[in-house]
Design a protein around this motif. Structure first.
Motif, PDB file in Angstrom:
ATOM      1  N   ILE A  11       0.700  -1.306  -0.046  1.00  0.00           N
ATOM      2  CA  ILE A  11       0.045   0.042  -0.109  1.00  0.00           C
ATOM      3  C   ILE A  11       0.946   1.372  -0.112  1.00  0.00           C
ATOM      4  O   ILE A  11       0.616   1.882  -0.861  1.00  0.00           O
ATOM      5  N   LEU A  12       1.975   1.281   0.871  1.00  0.00           N
ATOM      6  CA  LEU A  12       2.941   2.465   0.899  1.00  0.00           C
ATOM      7  C   LEU A  12       3.273   2.463  -0.458  1.00  0.00           C
ATOM      8  O   LEU A  12       3.674   3.703  -0.852  1.00  0.00           O
ATOM      9  N   THR A  13       3.913   1.527  -1.120  1.00  0.00           N
ATOM     10  CA  THR A  13       4.408   1.584  -2.506  1.00  0.00           C
ATOM     11  C   THR A  13       3.644   2.185  -3.511  1.00  0.00           C
ATOM     12  O   THR A  13       4.129   3.123  -4.181  1.00  0.00           O
ATOM     13  N   VAL A 118      15.452   1.414 -16.454  1.00  0.00           N
ATOM     14  CA  VAL A 118      16.096   1.056 -15.256  1.00  0.00           C
ATOM     15  C   VAL A 118      15.839  -0.197 -14.764  1.00  0.00           C
ATOM     16  O   VAL A 118      16.944  -1.053 -14.462  1.00  0.00           O
ATOM     17  N   LEU A 119      14.593  -0.756 -14.939  1.00  0.00           N
ATOM     18  CA  LEU A 119      14.302  -2.039 -14.765  1.00  0.00           C
ATOM     19  C   LEU A 119      14.877  -3.100 -15.796  1.00  0.00           C
ATOM     20  O   LEU A 119      15.265  -4.097 -15.404  1.00  0.00           O
ATOM     21  N   LYS A 120      15.108  -2.505 -17.103  1.00  0.00           N
ATOM     22  CA  LYS A 120      15.428  -3.416 -18.289  1.00  0.00           C
ATOM     23  C   LYS A 120      17.110  -3.731 -18.194  1.00  0.00           C
ATOM     24  O   LYS A 120      17.421  -4.798 -18.302  1.00  0.00           O
ATOM     25  N   PHE A 124      18.408  -5.428  -9.894  1.00  0.00           N
ATOM     26  CA  PHE A 124      17.685  -5.016  -8.484  1.00  0.00           C
ATOM     27  C   PHE A 124      17.206  -6.138  -7.773  1.00  0.00           C
ATOM     28  O   PHE A 124      17.257  -7.372  -8.396  1.00  0.00           O
ATOM     29  N   GLY A 125      17.172  -6.223  -6.659  1.00  0.00           N
ATOM     30  CA  GLY A 125      16.601  -7.172  -5.761  1.00  0.00           C
ATOM     31  C   GLY A 125      15.057  -7.164  -6.008  1.00  0.00           C
ATOM     32  O   GLY A 125      14.703  -6.394  -6.547  1.00  0.00           O
ATOM     33  N   PHE A 126      14.350  -8.292  -5.475  1.00  0.00           N
ATOM     34  CA  PHE A 126      13.047  -8.458  -5.653  1.00  0.00           C
ATOM     35  C   PHE A 126      12.038  -7.038  -5.151  1.00  0.00           C
ATOM     36  O   PHE A 126      11.361  -6.584  -6.009  1.00  0.00           O
ATOM     37  N   ALA A 127      12.469  -6.690  -3.932  1.00  0.00           N
ATOM     38  CA  ALA A 127      11.674  -5.411  -3.624  1.00  0.00           C
ATOM     39  C   ALA A 127      11.971  -4.398  -4.368  1.00  0.00           C
ATOM     40  O   ALA A 127      11.068  -3.662  -4.560  1.00  0.00           O
ATOM     41  N   GLU A 128      13.220  -3.957  -4.607  1.00  0.00           N
ATOM     42  CA  GLU A 128      13.403  -2.658  -5.491  1.00  0.00           C
ATOM     43  C   GLU A 128      12.909  -2.979  -6.731  1.00  0.00           C
ATOM     44  O   GLU A 128      12.231  -1.921  -7.354  1.00  0.00           O
ATOM     45  N   ALA A 129      12.734  -4.082  -7.420  1.00  0.00           N
ATOM     46  CA  ALA A 129      12.493  -4.372  -8.730  1.00  0.00           C
ATOM     47  C   ALA A 129      10.928  -4.059  -8.743  1.00  0.00           C
ATOM     48  O   ALA A 129      10.168  -3.385  -9.464  1.00  0.00           O
ATOM     49  N   LYS A 130      10.272  -4.840  -7.581  1.00  0.00           N
ATOM     50  CA  LYS A 130       8.861  -4.564  -7.652  1.00  0.00           C
ATOM     51  C   LYS A 130       8.371  -3.105  -7.221  1.00  0.00           C
ATOM     52  O   LYS A 130       7.589  -2.699  -8.148  1.00  0.00           O
ATOM     53  N   PHE A 131       8.919  -2.143  -6.495  1.00  0.00           N
ATOM     54  CA  PHE A 131       8.820  -0.813  -6.598  1.00  0.00           C
ATOM     55  C   PHE A 131       8.828  -0.144  -7.881  1.00  0.00           C
ATOM     56  O   PHE A 131       7.862   0.570  -8.256  1.00  0.00           O
ATOM     57  N   THR A 134       5.890  -1.004  -9.996  1.00  0.00           N
ATOM     58  CA  THR A 134       4.896  -0.327  -9.752  1.00  0.00           C
ATOM     59  C   THR A 134       4.952   1.163 -10.253  1.00  0.00           C
ATOM     60  O   THR A 134       3.847   1.493 -10.592  1.00  0.00           O
ATOM     61  N   PHE A 135       5.985   1.745  -9.942  1.00  0.00           N
ATOM     62  CA  PHE A 135       5.981   3.037 -10.369  1.00  0.00           C
ATOM     63  C   PHE A 135       5.918   3.306 -11.819  1.00  0.00           C
ATOM     64  O   PHE A 135       5.270   4.132 -12.315  1.00  0.00           O
ATOM     65  N   LEU A 136       6.521   2.253 -12.728  1.00  0.00           N
ATOM     66  CA  LEU A 136       6.568   2.325 -14.013  1.00  0.00           C
ATOM     67  C   LEU A 136       4.941   1.935 -14.417  1.00  0.00           C
ATOM     68  O   LEU A 136       4.373   2.630 -15.267  1.00  0.00           O
TER      69      LEU A 136
END
Length: 213
Positions: A11-13, A118-120, A124-131, A134-136
């Motif tokens: 939710i915070l993300t 950035v993602l491509k 990143f670790g799982f948490a960073e990649a998920k953030f 989500t941003f994307l």
């Protein structure tokens, strides 16, 4: 809804990504208008990056939270920045008005493109990649959704000014006349049996995006 299963981090993300997306979207409108000599947003301090100046309690917090908790779907908006179209039109004509209308969408697409690369290309670790995803996703969705030519979405404004630039005033006036019913039209579409067809272009682009990551 089982509130014991609510993921606070998720939710915070979503909240952080949504605030960046919709607050920056509105600031982009104000900055574009400012470039055409419109001081309205600047004079009301709406070019500030302080999110408190832009948050709409209903559209930024209540509606997104209710949608997420009931359906997992997220949609929201910030307080619209004031724009003096008379000034914009005087200095930039219909082209200037179109640029102002599309500035927020351009902002969301730029952020989505940045997040994609950035993602491509970075690890990143799982948490960073998920953030980042989500941003994307939030920025891409808001940009695409606002392109629809339905009042009060930005696409309708851009279409209206484009029609006026081609002297198709009667069609432009029709779009203007629908503005007071815009929110109702959107709600009807979102709860209609044709919702999937309405979102089909966005769904296709997201499928294409996932295949590229």
């Amino acid at each position: 809804m089982d509130f014991t299963n609510i993921n606070i981090v998720e939710i915070l993300t979503i909240v952080i990504c949504l605030v960046i997306a919709i607050v920056g979207h509105e600031i982009a409108h104000g900055l574009a208008a400012y470039k055409f000599g419109d001081m309205a947003a600047k004079n009301q301090n709406r070019l500030s990056i302080n999110p408190i100046r832009h948050i709409d309690m209903f559209g930024t917090i209540i509606i997104p939270a209710a949608l997420y908790l009931t359906s997992g779907f997220v949609l929201g908006w910030a307080k619209p920045v004031p724009v003096n179209l008379t000034t914009v039109m005087r200095n930039g004509g219909h082209k200037g008005a179109i640029i102002v209308a599309l500035a927020g969408i351009a902002y969301n697409f730029i952020l989505a493109a940045f997040a994609f690369f950035v993602l491509k290309f970075l690890n990143f670790g799982f948490a960073e990649a998920k953030f980042i995803y989500t941003f994307l996703a939030i920025n891409l969705f808001l940009g695409l959704f606002n392109l629809y030519p339905i009042p009060p979405l930005d696409g309708s404004k851009a279409l209206e000014y484009a029609l006026r630039s081609f002297r198709l005033s009667s069609m432009a006036n029709l779009i203007t006349s629908l503005e007071k019913y815009g929110f109702i039209i959107l709600v009807v579409i979102l709860i209609s049996p044709f919702k999937e067809q309405f979102f089909a272009p966005i769904t296709y682009i997201f499928k294409l995006l996932r295949s590229m990551l």
